[in-house]
Design a protein around this motif. Sequence first.
Motif, PDB file in Angstrom:
ATOM      1  N   VAL A 125     -10.885   4.520   1.770  1.00  0.00           N
ATOM      2  CA  VAL A 125      -9.935   3.642   2.462  1.00  0.00           C
ATOM      3  C   VAL A 125     -10.520   3.070   3.757  1.00  0.00           C
ATOM      4  N   GLN A 131      -3.488   1.374   8.377  1.00  0.00           N
ATOM      5  CA  GLN A 131      -4.630   0.533   8.741  1.00  0.00           C
ATOM      6  C   GLN A 131      -5.018  -0.381   7.576  1.00  0.00           C
ATOM      7  N   LEU A 132      -5.046   0.179   6.358  1.00  0.00           N
ATOM      8  CA  LEU A 132      -5.366  -0.625   5.183  1.00  0.00           C
ATOM      9  C   LEU A 132      -4.277  -1.658   4.922  1.00  0.00           C
ATOM     10  N   ILE A 167     -12.957   0.255   2.812  1.00  0.00           N
ATOM     11  CA  ILE A 167     -12.299  -0.968   2.362  1.00  0.00           C
ATOM     12  C   ILE A 167     -11.679  -1.711   3.542  1.00  0.00           C
ATOM     13  N   ALA A 168     -11.009  -0.963   4.412  1.00  0.00           N
ATOM     14  CA  ALA A 168     -10.355  -1.598   5.579  1.00  0.00           C
ATOM     15  C   ALA A 168     -11.399  -2.260   6.474  1.00  0.00           C
ATOM     16  N   LEU A 213      -4.664  -5.788   4.792  1.00  0.00           N
ATOM     17  CA  LEU A 213      -4.283  -6.550   3.595  1.00  0.00           C
ATOM     18  C   LEU A 213      -3.079  -7.454   3.829  1.00  0.00           C
ATOM     19  N   VAL A 265       0.872  -1.166   0.000  1.00  0.00           N
ATOM     20  CA  VAL A 265       0.000   0.000   0.000  1.00  0.00           C
ATOM     21  C   VAL A 265       0.912   1.220   0.000  1.00  0.00           C
ATOM     22  N   GLN A 273     -11.536  -6.244   7.436  1.00  0.00           N
ATOM     23  CA  GLN A 273     -11.431  -6.680   8.825  1.00  0.00           C
ATOM     24  C   GLN A 273     -12.593  -7.575   9.252  1.00  0.00           C
TER      25      GLN A 273
END
Length: 326
Positions: free
Chosen positions: A317, A230-231, A320-321, A235, A213, A325
């Motif tokens: 973002v 965090q993302l 997505i995160a 991932l 990322v 999770q």
Amino acid sequence: MILVIAEQRDGKLNRATWETIVGAQQLAQAAGAPITVLVPGVKAAGPAGELRAAKVNEIVTLEHAALEPYTPDGFTAALEAAIAHVSGDAPSHVLLPHTYQTRDFVPKLAARLDRALVTDVTGIKAEPEGPAFVRPMFQGKLTADVVPLGPAPHFITFQIGAYRIDQVAKGAAAAPVRALELTVDTSAIRQKPEAPFQQAKQAVDLSQAERIVSVGRGIKEQSNIALAQQLAEALGAELAASRPICDSGWLPMERQIGSSGQTVAPKLYVALGISGAIQHLVGMKGSNTIVAINKDPDAPIFEVADYGIVGDLFEIVPAIAAELQK
């Protein structure tokens, strides 16, 4: 014959070796030449076993006292002898990944043999006078088609990310493996290396990362990098950045992607707020899948992206995160 020199350390294969084999297979297809892969260094049996899956003629291991610990003198002496004895036919080309270790010893090796060296190659073209090797110039603004002159073998190093690992042609059967026994004068080794440099805990070789990322100017301020982190954690990815972020000191320089940073080719590259200047694209365009998030629909990054989202990364973002999770 085309000779690929694999890179491994303490039994762990550098994944850039697979990319170099792809380049060798492309060159071999045009020349109709067999491929031999040479695996130097201690504990070579493990990496040699991995490489047997590739469509190559044979794998040759080279274990010698001159190769442990690594020194430019030791590798030059051992590989000079290996190139002369690895096969009945002298190789037309010696191919290597363009890693820090290769950059350290291969100029010396090519000079010792008085042979041409073309570095940081990103592609191969067929020309009447022989294969031309494409390499970037002026920080990726231009490319040159270079035809090496003089007697064989010609030394070629491939830029990391020039080829994708999943492009490797696999053999119908495992390639045979044999050991090469050589005599090397270890008294000619002048270097006395100290213990390997221990990088800081957060340092990482991004060229070996499978997921990355990366953040650019669109992240706006240093405190917002936590959002990208965090993302990345969701991932299982490494965090990287474009040059302005590292120049500002928001992330360490070893996290920089681009012509003046690291060149990477992960399975997944997520670009957050990166416009896509040519200097950055040079460092990541070989990624298998590129996902770009940018509020500017005309950002150059979308020209290389497999998936593009035009929108506010500060809204996208976290969404997505959160899904990851779950």
